[in-house]
Write a protein that holds these residues in place. Sequence first.
Motif, PDB file in Angstrom:
ATOM      1  N   ILE A   1       0.845  -1.208   0.000  1.00 37.24           N
ATOM      2  CA  ILE A   1       0.000   0.000   0.000  1.00 37.24           C
ATOM      3  C   ILE A   1       0.876   1.253   0.000  1.00 37.24           C
ATOM      4  CG2 ILE A   1      -1.748   1.296   1.269  1.00 37.24           C
ATOM      5  CD1 ILE A   1      -2.615  -1.451   2.460  1.00 37.24           C
ATOM      6  N   TRP A   2       1.884   1.202   0.840  1.00 36.94           N
ATOM      7  CA  TRP A   2       2.788   2.356   0.940  1.00 36.94           C
ATOM      8  C   TRP A   2       3.417   2.653  -0.424  1.00 36.94           C
ATOM      9  CZ3 TRP A   2       3.722   5.971   4.497  1.00 36.94           C
ATOM     10  CH2 TRP A   2       4.847   6.762   4.324  1.00 36.94           C
ATOM     11  N   GLN A   3       3.913   1.602  -1.068  1.00 38.47           N
ATOM     12  CA  GLN A   3       4.568   1.773  -2.359  1.00 38.47           C
ATOM     13  C   GLN A   3       3.568   2.249  -3.409  1.00 38.47           C
ATOM     14  OE1 GLN A   3       7.893   1.588  -2.814  1.00 38.47           O
ATOM     15  NE2 GLN A   3       7.371   2.514  -4.781  1.00 38.47           N
ATOM     16  N   PHE A   4       2.348   1.751  -3.299  1.00 38.97           N
ATOM     17  CA  PHE A   4       1.292   2.176  -4.230  1.00 38.97           C
ATOM     18  C   PHE A   4       1.082   3.696  -4.119  1.00 38.97           C
ATOM     19  CE2 PHE A   4      -2.789   2.766  -6.150  1.00 38.97           C
ATOM     20  CZ  PHE A   4      -2.913   1.732  -7.077  1.00 38.97           C
ATOM     21  N   ILE A   5       0.981   4.152  -2.867  1.00 40.03           N
ATOM     22  CA  ILE A   5       0.742   5.585  -2.643  1.00 40.03           C
ATOM     23  C   ILE A   5       1.916   6.403  -3.174  1.00 40.03           C
ATOM     24  CG2 ILE A   5       0.506   7.344  -0.823  1.00 40.03           C
ATOM     25  CD1 ILE A   5      -0.954   5.172   0.853  1.00 40.03           C
ATOM     26  N   VAL A   6       3.138   5.975  -2.840  1.00 37.29           N
ATOM     27  CA  VAL A   6       4.335   6.729  -3.240  1.00 37.29           C
ATOM     28  C   VAL A   6       4.429   6.788  -4.769  1.00 37.29           C
ATOM     29  CG1 VAL A   6       6.868   6.703  -3.226  1.00 37.29           C
ATOM     30  CG2 VAL A   6       5.603   6.279  -1.117  1.00 37.29           C
ATOM     31  N   SER A   7       4.275   5.642  -5.421  1.00 35.09           N
ATOM     32  CA  SER A   7       4.427   5.600  -6.883  1.00 35.09           C
ATOM     33  C   SER A   7       3.290   6.354  -7.575  1.00 35.09           C
ATOM     34  CB  SER A   7       4.439   4.151  -7.376  1.00 35.09           C
ATOM     35  OG  SER A   7       5.482   3.456  -6.776  1.00 35.09           O
ATOM     36  N   TRP A   8       2.099   6.193  -7.078  1.00 35.96           N
ATOM     37  CA  TRP A   8       0.931   6.839  -7.686  1.00 35.96           C
ATOM     38  C   TRP A   8       1.071   8.357  -7.638  1.00 35.96           C
ATOM     39  CZ3 TRP A   8      -3.145   4.597 -10.171  1.00 35.96           C
ATOM     40  CH2 TRP A   8      -4.252   5.401 -10.432  1.00 35.96           C
ATOM     41  N   ASN A   9       1.606   8.857  -6.521  1.00 33.92           N
ATOM     42  CA  ASN A   9       1.693  10.305  -6.321  1.00 33.92           C
ATOM     43  C   ASN A   9       2.965  10.925  -6.883  1.00 33.92           C
ATOM     44  OD1 ASN A   9      -0.761  10.590  -5.060  1.00 33.92           O
ATOM     45  ND2 ASN A   9       0.076  10.295  -3.003  1.00 33.92           N
TER      46      ASN A   9
ATOM     47  N   TYR B   1      -7.409   3.184   0.270  1.00 37.23           N
ATOM     48  CA  TYR B   1      -7.149   3.258   1.706  1.00 37.23           C
ATOM     49  C   TYR B   1      -8.370   2.828   2.517  1.00 37.23           C
ATOM     50  CZ  TYR B   1      -5.625   4.755   6.239  1.00 37.23           C
ATOM     51  OH  TYR B   1      -5.286   4.753   7.556  1.00 37.23           O
ATOM     52  N   VAL B   2      -9.536   3.256   2.064  1.00 40.76           N
ATOM     53  CA  VAL B   2     -10.761   2.871   2.781  1.00 40.76           C
ATOM     54  C   VAL B   2     -10.896   1.340   2.775  1.00 40.76           C
ATOM     55  CG1 VAL B   2     -13.290   2.919   2.675  1.00 40.76           C
ATOM     56  CG2 VAL B   2     -11.990   5.036   2.389  1.00 40.76           C
ATOM     57  N   LEU B   3     -10.572   0.737   1.624  1.00 37.37           N
ATOM     58  CA  LEU B   3     -10.720  -0.717   1.504  1.00 37.37           C
ATOM     59  C   LEU B   3      -9.733  -1.485   2.384  1.00 37.37           C
ATOM     60  CD1 LEU B   3     -11.328  -1.178  -2.328  1.00 37.37           C
ATOM     61  CD2 LEU B   3     -12.936  -1.644  -0.495  1.00 37.37           C
ATOM     62  N   VAL B   4      -8.514  -0.975   2.484  1.00 34.81           N
ATOM     63  CA  VAL B   4      -7.473  -1.784   3.144  1.00 34.81           C
ATOM     64  C   VAL B   4      -6.946  -1.126   4.417  1.00 34.81           C
ATOM     65  CG1 VAL B   4      -6.726  -2.885   0.998  1.00 34.81           C
ATOM     66  CG2 VAL B   4      -5.649  -0.763   1.734  1.00 34.81           C
TER      67      VAL B   4
ATOM     68  N   PHE C   1      -3.603  -1.936   6.671  1.00 32.48           N
ATOM     69  CA  PHE C   1      -2.547  -0.925   6.704  1.00 32.48           C
ATOM     70  C   PHE C   1      -2.158  -0.606   8.142  1.00 32.48           C
ATOM     71  CE2 PHE C   1      -0.997   3.451   6.443  1.00 32.48           C
ATOM     72  CZ  PHE C   1      -0.126   3.372   5.386  1.00 32.48           C
ATOM     73  N   VAL C   2      -3.162  -0.371   8.988  1.00 37.08           N
ATOM     74  CA  VAL C   2      -2.895  -0.031  10.384  1.00 37.08           C
ATOM     75  C   VAL C   2      -2.290  -1.234  11.105  1.00 37.08           C
ATOM     76  CG1 VAL C   2      -3.945   0.670  12.573  1.00 37.08           C
ATOM     77  CG2 VAL C   2      -4.676   1.727  10.445  1.00 37.08           C
ATOM     78  N   ASN C   3      -2.806  -2.438  10.822  1.00 37.65           N
ATOM     79  CA  ASN C   3      -2.236  -3.648  11.417  1.00 37.65           C
ATOM     80  C   ASN C   3      -0.763  -3.763  11.061  1.00 37.65           C
ATOM     81  OD1 ASN C   3      -4.516  -4.456  12.636  1.00 37.65           O
ATOM     82  ND2 ASN C   3      -5.098  -5.993  11.120  1.00 37.65           N
ATOM     83  N   GLY C   4      -0.456  -3.509   9.789  1.00 40.51           N
ATOM     84  CA  GLY C   4       0.917  -3.581   9.322  1.00 40.51           C
ATOM     85  C   GLY C   4       1.799  -2.586  10.034  1.00 40.51           C
ATOM     86  N   LEU C   5       1.270  -1.392  10.256  1.00 43.73           N
ATOM     87  CA  LEU C   5       2.027  -0.356  10.958  1.00 43.73           C
ATOM     88  C   LEU C   5       2.325  -0.774  12.385  1.00 43.73           C
ATOM     89  CD1 LEU C   5       0.499   3.120  10.074  1.00 43.73           C
ATOM     90  CD2 LEU C   5       2.887   2.496   9.999  1.00 43.73           C
ATOM     91  N   LEU C   6       1.325  -1.368  13.041  1.00 49.73           N
ATOM     92  CA  LEU C   6       1.462  -1.692  14.460  1.00 49.73           C
ATOM     93  C   LEU C   6       2.210  -2.996  14.697  1.00 49.73           C
ATOM     94  CD1 LEU C   6      -2.039  -0.708  15.846  1.00 49.73           C
ATOM     95  CD2 LEU C   6       0.096   0.552  16.012  1.00 49.73           C
ATOM     96  N   SER C   7       2.050  -3.952  13.770  1.00 47.74           N
ATOM     97  CA  SER C   7       2.622  -5.275  14.025  1.00 47.74           C
ATOM     98  C   SER C   7       4.127  -5.224  14.207  1.00 47.74           C
ATOM     99  CB  SER C   7       2.293  -6.221  12.879  1.00 47.74           C
ATOM    100  OG  SER C   7       0.924  -6.244  12.699  1.00 47.74           O
ATOM    101  N   GLY C   8       4.778  -4.327  13.530  1.00 48.24           N
ATOM    102  CA  GLY C   8       6.230  -4.223  13.666  1.00 48.24           C
ATOM    103  C   GLY C   8       6.627  -3.741  15.042  1.00 48.24           C
TER     104      GLY C   8
END
Lengths: 359, 273
Positions: free
Chosen positions: B197-205, B255-258, B262-269
């Motif tokens: 998701i992060w890479q999607f946002i970075v590349s898209w923008n 972002y709404v869909l996932v 995304f938040v789980n991924g942020l916190l799991s680390g």
Amino acid sequence: MATLDIEHLAKRFGAVTVIPDLSLSVAEGEFLVLVGPSGCGKSTLLRLIAGLEQPSGGAIRIDGRDVTDEGPKERGIGMVFQSYALYPHMNAKRNIGFGLEMARMAKASIDERIANVSAKLQLNDYLRHKPRELSGGQRQRVAIGRAMTREPKLFLLDEPLSNLDASLRSSMRVEISRLRRQVASTMIYVTHDQVEAMTLADRIVVLDGGKIAQAGAPMDLYDQPANRFVASFIGSPAMNFLTGCIASLQDEQADVALDAGFSTRLKLVAPAAQGQRVTLGIRPEHIAIVESADAAQLSGVAEVVELLGSDTFIHVDSAGGMIAIRAGGGNRPHRGDAIHICAPPARSYLFDSDGARLA
Amino acid sequence: MRPRLSAFVIHLALFVVLAFWMAPQVYMVSIGLRTPAQAFDAQLVTWPMTLSNFATVLRDNPLGRIFLNSLIVTATTVVIVVAAASAFAFACSVLRLRGTLALYTTLLTTLMVPIASIVLPLAVLIKHFGWVNSYLGLIFPYAALGVPFGIVILKAFLDDSPRELFDAARVDGCSAFQTYWHIALPLVRPALTFVAIWQFIVSWNEFFLALIVLTEPEMKTLTIVPMQYSGLYMANPGALFAILTLVALPLILLYVLVQRAFVNGLLSGAVKG
């Protein structure tokens, strides 16, 4: 079933030598238990046998074939890990059959073996469950099942019961004992729990600093410990030790004058010298409680009394330090009571200052 | 009663923060819906609303083709970053291959380099490889710049994973690739989702490199399109914000869909399970 021969095995991690030089043979179908305190190298030895670690020297042979440079896959082993190591994203069935899946076995054969193993381990109702949905005992059984389905020649178990609570541990101990008769494998079991070692093993190997302190049948280790380390490790509560020196020697017998203020005569099994500093060892269950101070070798005050029902553990503060006594459940002294004790020479051991057994 | 009151206060505070945070987005949509006369009105929402700006940008640009360009570049970059970063993190953290740690440390330094500072050498390289006006001219630089961040996240996840699982896989007869595929990847799935998701946002923008590499109209990605509505002598703020809304829309929907993953991924680390 396989034989295992370990010849001059060594393992170093950088500057730290975990196993300096170890040789050991395990017979076909034998249940060998490796015991020792934390850091003695027992798990490292098991990982070396499994092929998960590469030895720094020496050789490992399974059924006479040198497998030292082979990976775990080629060794024909099954292993149960301390943490179970179940794959969290797979259900119990896939966990059990995963090794066979990797071996590209036909699905029908995999299903047959899973059914067979899960029936033996009473896992049929849990095959669709993920590990997080299983209890500790069920996870343990899945881990054992995973190792069993591969029908290993050599079954390795690394402290498999250490994560279970006391009652479950006891019942799983019985399960493993039962399983042992069903699995046609040579088994090597690592534990730091001497109850597991005593109850499960054909032969126990006590490790100390990566070396074999003693190997033998459980009761041989209990009755005839080779040194102070083994004597203190086997038996619960641990053996009591009293320091003293050899007052005189006569006809292979030594009169030992103990610092606690009494003397005893023991038959020597190794040479000793008059005046030599020694340690007397006596197990808590071999200490006799006597009624009067006159008949006692040592007296003291009950500092801690642990009533277990079947047994009573009395910790006596004496001139020789704290002495643990295992008495019958009917013996129920109170804290502060005077306790008079005798250490029968026939059940006592003598060790020199290096820990080697003298009597 | 007291817990209900505290919940109300917390939600009110969160709503104020959210409103403050959302104001620029609301402005973006609002200006996109205004007539030229209302374009610089300070009010957050003005009446009447019009869809003419959206009609303009849809008429002016082959948006379908441009959207597809963005999607191809972004999706391919995401696949490359996830595959390369997870494989490298596995080699470094689980296989502990010789030299991977040194390589990892070296790659980390690239995280500190701003894209603007490497645009010129990148442009020279891209021209040399003949990738100007080609998807590859964006995909490879985006992937190269995205992989180190992916490695940091995925390596941290794998470092936190129980090693006995990988040992068990070896005992079960897995090769290194099978261990990676069957054990490591499912194990770090939350982190993979986060990296993707992060890479999607970075590349898209991404705008700067896209502006340099893509000069032909049919190769443009979405982020370049707003440029034409903001010139030195001419500006069409309504159309500009209408196209910005269209650029942002897929990301907001994604972002709404996932968002849970995304938040789980942020916190799991941060919180070891």
